[in-house]
Enzyme design. Structure first.
Site, PDB file in Angstrom:
ATOM      1  N   TYR A  70       3.930   4.946  11.274  1.00 35.35           N
ATOM      2  CA  TYR A  70       4.244   3.478  11.599  1.00 35.35           C
ATOM      3  C   TYR A  70       5.274   2.735  10.449  1.00 35.35           C
ATOM      4  O   TYR A  70       5.134   1.549  10.883  1.00 35.35           O
ATOM      5  CB  TYR A  70       2.807   2.683  12.197  1.00 35.35           C
ATOM      6  CG  TYR A  70       1.986   2.880  11.039  1.00 35.35           C
ATOM      7  CD1 TYR A  70       2.112   1.868   9.807  1.00 35.35           C
ATOM      8  CD2 TYR A  70       0.817   3.830  10.853  1.00 35.35           C
ATOM      9  CE1 TYR A  70       1.221   2.185   8.533  1.00 35.35           C
ATOM     10  CE2 TYR A  70       0.167   4.236   9.820  1.00 35.35           C
ATOM     11  CZ  TYR A  70       0.418   3.260   8.757  1.00 35.35           C
ATOM     12  OH  TYR A  70      -0.743   3.601   7.879  1.00 35.35           O
ATOM     13  N   HIS A  82      -3.622   4.401   4.464  1.00 33.53           N
ATOM     14  CA  HIS A  82      -4.787   3.499   5.073  1.00 33.53           C
ATOM     15  C   HIS A  82      -5.633   4.040   3.927  1.00 33.53           C
ATOM     16  O   HIS A  82      -6.776   3.887   3.225  1.00 33.53           O
ATOM     17  CB  HIS A  82      -5.236   3.394   6.260  1.00 33.53           C
ATOM     18  CG  HIS A  82      -5.851   2.450   6.094  1.00 33.53           C
ATOM     19  ND1 HIS A  82      -7.023   0.826   5.801  1.00 33.53           N
ATOM     20  CD2 HIS A  82      -7.333   3.042   7.130  1.00 33.53           C
ATOM     21  CE1 HIS A  82      -6.971   0.385   5.545  1.00 33.53           C
ATOM     22  NE2 HIS A  82      -8.456   1.490   6.593  1.00 33.53           N
ATOM     23  N   ARG A  96       0.917  -1.146   0.287  1.00 32.33           N
ATOM     24  CA  ARG A  96      -0.160  -0.192  -0.066  1.00 32.33           C
ATOM     25  C   ARG A  96       1.246   1.557  -0.602  1.00 32.33           C
ATOM     26  O   ARG A  96       1.503   2.182   1.100  1.00 32.33           O
ATOM     27  CB  ARG A  96      -0.960   0.603   1.258  1.00 32.33           C
ATOM     28  CG  ARG A  96      -2.181   0.316   1.302  1.00 32.33           C
ATOM     29  CD  ARG A  96      -2.246   0.905   2.611  1.00 32.33           C
ATOM     30  NE  ARG A  96      -1.550   1.734   3.569  1.00 32.33           N
ATOM     31  CZ  ARG A  96      -1.843   1.400   4.945  1.00 32.33           C
ATOM     32  NH1 ARG A  96      -1.920   0.624   5.456  1.00 32.33           N
ATOM     33  NH2 ARG A  96      -0.818   2.560   5.242  1.00 32.33           N
TER      34      ARG A  96
HETATM   35  C1  LIG Z   1     -15.115  -6.904  11.307  1.00 31.86           C
HETATM   36  C2  LIG Z   1     -14.165  -5.512  11.186  1.00 31.86           C
HETATM   37  N1  LIG Z   1     -13.296  -5.212  12.112  1.00 31.86           N
HETATM   38  C3  LIG Z   1     -12.326  -3.795  12.045  1.00 31.86           C
HETATM   39  C4  LIG Z   1     -12.466  -3.146  10.717  1.00 31.86           C
HETATM   40  C5  LIG Z   1     -11.888  -1.214  10.611  1.00 31.86           C
HETATM   41  N2  LIG Z   1     -10.899  -1.917   9.861  1.00 31.86           N
HETATM   42  C6  LIG Z   1     -11.260  -1.276   8.871  1.00 31.86           C
HETATM   43  S1  LIG Z   1      -9.900  -1.400   7.734  1.00 31.86           S
HETATM   44  C7  LIG Z   1      -8.842  -2.210   8.618  1.00 31.86           C
HETATM   45  C8  LIG Z   1      -7.338  -2.941   8.531  1.00 31.86           C
HETATM   46  C9  LIG Z   1      -7.650  -4.183   6.971  1.00 31.86           C
HETATM   47  O1  LIG Z   1      -6.467  -4.156   6.822  1.00 31.86           O
HETATM   48  P1  LIG Z   1      -6.320  -4.970   5.380  1.00 31.86           P
HETATM   49  O2  LIG Z   1      -7.053  -6.138   5.323  1.00 31.86           O
HETATM   50  O3  LIG Z   1      -5.056  -5.786   5.618  1.00 31.86           O
HETATM   51  O4  LIG Z   1      -6.792  -4.475   4.180  1.00 31.86           O
HETATM   52  P2  LIG Z   1      -6.259  -2.759   3.377  1.00 31.86           P
HETATM   53  O5  LIG Z   1      -6.455  -2.240   4.488  1.00 31.86           O
HETATM   54  O6  LIG Z   1      -4.542  -3.576   4.314  1.00 31.86           O
HETATM   55  O7  LIG Z   1      -6.590  -2.862   2.125  1.00 31.86           O
HETATM   56  C10 LIG Z   1      -9.471  -2.645   9.525  1.00 31.86           C
HETATM   57  C11 LIG Z   1      -9.361  -2.824  11.330  1.00 31.86           C
HETATM   58  C12 LIG Z   1     -13.883  -3.260  10.707  1.00 31.86           C
HETATM   59  N3  LIG Z   1     -13.787  -2.460   8.806  1.00 31.86           N
HETATM   60  N4  LIG Z   1     -14.685  -4.863   9.367  1.00 31.86           N
END
Ligand SMILES: Cc1ncc(C[n+]2csc(CCOP(=O)(O)OP(=O)(O)O)c2C)c(N)n1
Ligand SMILES: [Mg+2]
Length: 362
Positions: free
Chosen positions: A271, A262, A258
């Site tokens: 971080y 985020h 990425r």
């Molecule tokens: C069930 C749930 N728990 C927590 C969140 C909060 N949250 C949003 S994005 C994220 C990180 C996700 O990381 P990843 O799966 O690696 O996807 P990326 O954003 O890196 O594409 C979190 C914890 C959420 N959206 N849904």
């Protein structure tokens, strides 16, 4: 057990057909045809432009938020490009470029992040499910659609996307188990971009690689360089063919990064180091493909200009469409909860109408 576990193991190194310097790695027979690579190139140019334009629209206050896939365009484009019209794509919040590559209008996709509507496009028309924000929930829906298609004897394959962090969710594991037992025609594509917001992969999982997570369920895993669109097209294309032949699901882990925060609401500098980001910039998926195509004499100046012009036109349409405000009709809130409105929803709609009338009368 009917299956030799060794057959489920991913390759120890991610599959790579074009290296970070744009040179072929020698597996010439596995390279996609030139027209497929040129199609992917045009879509990646558009995808990069979409990411940049959406980011600018956030800064101008036109979008509430945008999770950019800058740097992940090879994954996004390949996930859509390997599908046929009858297939389905299940994207997350980060997969706008995949939805657009599948043919959804960017203005319609971004209606969600503008706050205009839950899902601005018709999922059935494009066979693109609404973008899921709750992590991994869409994987179960994807498996359900794949299972239903199989029961009906249809040839549909489902491409289900998620991130590295989402592989820690229970839904991810349930989806894989069900898909394996019922041989659902689904391809799980994990875009491992090294972070779940601020949580690095090492604090997320102790698995040798995320692709191994399929083995315990009987789902074969594969690892691929997610910044090499040629490898992505080949690996995902094979997984889709396999699913269509009735051989069941596959888990593909794409190693990518990425490049940006985020979302605009996050400060990635807190971080991760600038050196780490710089190391990944040198593996940029778009530059890699362009270097390869130019050296192979496949990318003409005319084709490059055409791709850039098409991306410019798309960005202009985005600015135009997303700078326009809609007047929401409150009825919409009630119309799409169920296929037919229930008496309870009618009652609630009448209450809101009454309240708005009284507000207007004040
Ligand atoms: C069930 C749930 N728990 C927590 C969140 C909060 N949250 C949003 S994005 C994220 C990180 C996700 O990381 P990843 O799966 O690696 O996807 P990326 O954003 O890196 O594409 C979190 C914890 C959420 N959206 N849904
Ligand atoms: Mg991630």
């Amino acid at each position: 057990m009917t299956c030799d576990p060794d057959l489920l193991l991913p390759s120890t190194e991610p599959v790579m057909l074009i290296d970070a310097d744009g040179r072929p790695t020698g597996f010439t027979a596995d390279l996609p045809a030139a027209d497929e690579l040129l199609r992917a190139h045009a879509a990646m140019v558009a995808g990069r432009r979409l990411n940049d334009q959406a980011y600018a629209l956030v800064r101008q206050g036109r979008l509430a938020v945008y999770p950019s896939s800058h740097g992940q365009e090879a994954c996004q484009v390949a996930a859509a490009q390997v599908l046929r019209t009858e297939d389905w794509l299940f994207p997350t919040y980060r997969d706008t470029v995949a939805a657009v590559t599948r043919g959804v209008d960017p203005v319609q996709v971004l209606a969600l992040l503008k706050g205009d509507w839950h899902c601005g496009y018709d999922p059935y028309r494009h066979r693109v499910a609404p973008q899921a924000t709750p992590l991994a929930t869409q994987l179960l829906h994807a498996v359900g659609v794949a299972h239903a298609a199989r029961l009906r004897g249809e040839s549909t394959v489902v491409m289900a996307l998620c991130g590295d962090g989402a592989t820690s969710e229970g839904d991810f594991h349930e989806a894989m188990n069900f898909a394996a037992v019922f041989r659902a025609p689904v391809v799980f594509l994990v875009q491992n971009n090294e972070y779940a917001i601020s949580v690095p992969l090492a604090k997320q999982s102790a698995a040798p690689a995320l692709a191994y997570k399929g083995v315990g369920y009987g789902v074969p895993g594969e690892r691929v360089d997610g910044n090499d669109v040629a490898a992505m097209l080949t690996v995902l294309g094979d997984a889709v063919d396999r699913a269509r032949r009735g051989q069941g699901p596959q888990l593909v882990e794409a190693h990518t990064y990425r490049m940006q925060a985020h979302t605009n609401a996050d400060d990635a500098g807190r971080y991760r180091s600038a050196q780490e980001v710089a190391a990944w910039v040198s593996r940029d998926p778009l530059r890699r493909l362009e270097t390869y195509l130019r050296a192979a004499g496949l990318l003409t100046e005319g084709a490059e200009r055409a791709a850039a012009a098409a991306a410019d036109r798309m960005a202009a349409r985005m600015r135009d469409g997303l700078n326009r405000d809609i007047t929401p009709d409150f009825h919409d809130l009630f119309d799409h909860v169920y296929a037919r409105r229930t008496p309870q929803l009618d009652e609630q709609a009448a209450l809101v109408a009454d309240e708005l009338d009284r507000e207007d009368a004040r």
